[in-house]
Design an enzyme around this catalytic site. Structure first.
Site, PDB file in Angstrom:
ATOM      1  N   GLY A   1      -7.991 -17.251  53.535  1.00 50.09           N
ATOM      2  CA  GLY A   1      -6.835 -17.158  52.651  1.00 50.09           C
ATOM      3  C   GLY A   1      -5.835 -16.229  53.296  1.00 50.09           C
TER       4      GLY A   1
ATOM      5  CB  SER B   1      -6.487 -10.567  55.398  1.00 49.83           C
ATOM      6  OG  SER B   1      -5.360 -10.496  56.242  1.00 49.83           O
TER       7      SER B   1
ATOM      8  CB  CYS C   1     -10.247 -17.399  58.245  1.00 52.55           C
ATOM      9  SG  CYS C   1      -8.698 -17.754  59.058  1.00 52.55           S
TER      10      CYS C   1
ATOM     11  NE  ARG D   1      -3.230 -10.544  58.985  1.00 55.23           N
ATOM     12  CZ  ARG D   1      -2.194 -10.420  58.158  1.00 55.23           C
ATOM     13  NH1 ARG D   1      -1.501  -9.296  58.120  1.00 55.23           N
ATOM     14  NH2 ARG D   1      -1.837 -11.421  57.370  1.00 55.23           N
TER      15      ARG D   1
ATOM     16  CD  GLU E   1     -13.944 -22.707  54.596  1.00 55.13           C
ATOM     17  OE1 GLU E   1     -14.731 -22.343  55.484  1.00 55.13           O
ATOM     18  OE2 GLU E   1     -12.751 -22.367  54.566  1.00 55.13           O
TER      19      GLU E   1
ATOM     20  CG  HIS F   1     -11.113 -22.114  57.541  1.00 49.37           C
ATOM     21  ND1 HIS F   1     -11.010 -21.553  56.294  1.00 49.37           N
ATOM     22  CD2 HIS F   1     -10.158 -21.534  58.294  1.00 49.37           C
ATOM     23  CE1 HIS F   1     -10.029 -20.677  56.281  1.00 49.37           C
ATOM     24  NE2 HIS F   1      -9.493 -20.642  57.483  1.00 49.37           N
TER      25      HIS F   1
HETATM   26  N1  GLN Z   1      -3.554 -15.717  58.611  1.00 51.61           N
HETATM   27  C1  GLN Z   1      -4.392 -15.253  57.551  1.00 51.61           C
HETATM   28  C2  GLN Z   1      -4.431 -13.729  57.489  1.00 51.61           C
HETATM   29  O1  GLN Z   1      -3.949 -13.079  58.340  1.00 51.61           O
HETATM   30  C3  GLN Z   1      -5.800 -15.798  57.701  1.00 51.61           C
HETATM   31  C4  GLN Z   1      -5.759 -17.299  57.651  1.00 51.61           C
HETATM   32  C5  GLN Z   1      -6.937 -17.932  57.001  1.00 51.61           C
HETATM   33  O2  GLN Z   1      -7.759 -17.285  56.350  1.00 51.61           O
HETATM   34  N2  GLN Z   1      -6.993 -19.236  57.098  1.00 51.61           N
HETATM   35  O3  GLN Z   1      -4.970 -13.195  56.549  1.00 51.61           O
END
Ligand code: GLN
Length: 187
Positions: A47, A49, A79, A106, A171, A169
């Site tokens: 998601g 962070s 992620c 990131r 999932e 990912h």
């Molecule tokens: N780019 C998101 C972040 O920096 C991580 C992306 C993801 O969880 N798919 O939190």
């Protein structure tokens, strides 16, 4: 075995269905009262962070979860979840649970390569599909952290003891091997 999934933001629902299909009991952590339930493992989904970190604090979940992780609760971050677990971010001043000795970058693949697919070896599992979505990668690992997978020279999965962090990912793919690996970690 009961697995809690952090469900404040991101793709927690996909993790829940994979875990259930593997026979785990699953419930969501959305508020502090959810922490009174017993759980044997914790999933931190992908998601955003920064949003997740902020919500963890606002909902007063952060300290209790950090303590559980530090006292050995098996945790699996994907992620954004990996970002929450890292003990250092190379391009962000935030640090969250600091449970995995690793430096994480990131959005490490830039905008054009924001999302892509690969098939690579995952130590102890074999070759698996890996879907990356605006993903981080691990620039380096610290003392005691084992590298589990590398794609194009970048570390994308690592583990130290009860802490498993991966950049992709699992999932969203049919292959459930990484979730199975985590359930095996729980024992
Ligand atoms: N780019 C998101 C972040 O920096 C991580 C992306 C993801 O969880 N798919 O939190």
């Amino acid at each position: 075995m009961t697995v809690a999934v952090l469900a404040v933001q991101g793709d927690f629902a996909e993790h829940e269905s994979v875990l259930r299909s593997l026979g785990a009991e699953v419930f969501e952590i959305r508020q502090k009262s959810d922490l009174s339930r017993h759980f044997d493992g914790l999933v931190l989904p992908g998601g955003e962070s920064t949003v997740q970190g902020k919500l963890l604090r606002e909902l007063d979940l952060f300290d209790a979860l950090k303590e559980k992780i530090e006292t050995g609760l098996p945790v699996f971050g994907t992620c954004a979840g990996l970002i929450l677990l890292a003990d250092r971010l190379s391009n962000d001043d935030n640090v969250y649970f600091a449970a995995l000795p690793a430096t994480v970058r990131r959005n490490a693949y830039g905008r054009q390569l924001g999302s892509f697919y690969a098939e690579e070896e995952f130590k102890g599992i074999g070759k698996i599909p890996m879907t990356f979505i605006r993903a981080p990668f691990i620039e380096s690992v610290g003392e005691g952290t084992e590298v589990l997978a590398v794609v194009d020279g970048n570390i994308v999965a690592a583990r130290k003891g009860n802490v498993l962090g991966i950049a992709f990912h699992p999932e969203v793919d049919e292959n459930k091997a990484v979730h199975k690996y985590f359930l095996d970690m729980i024992g």
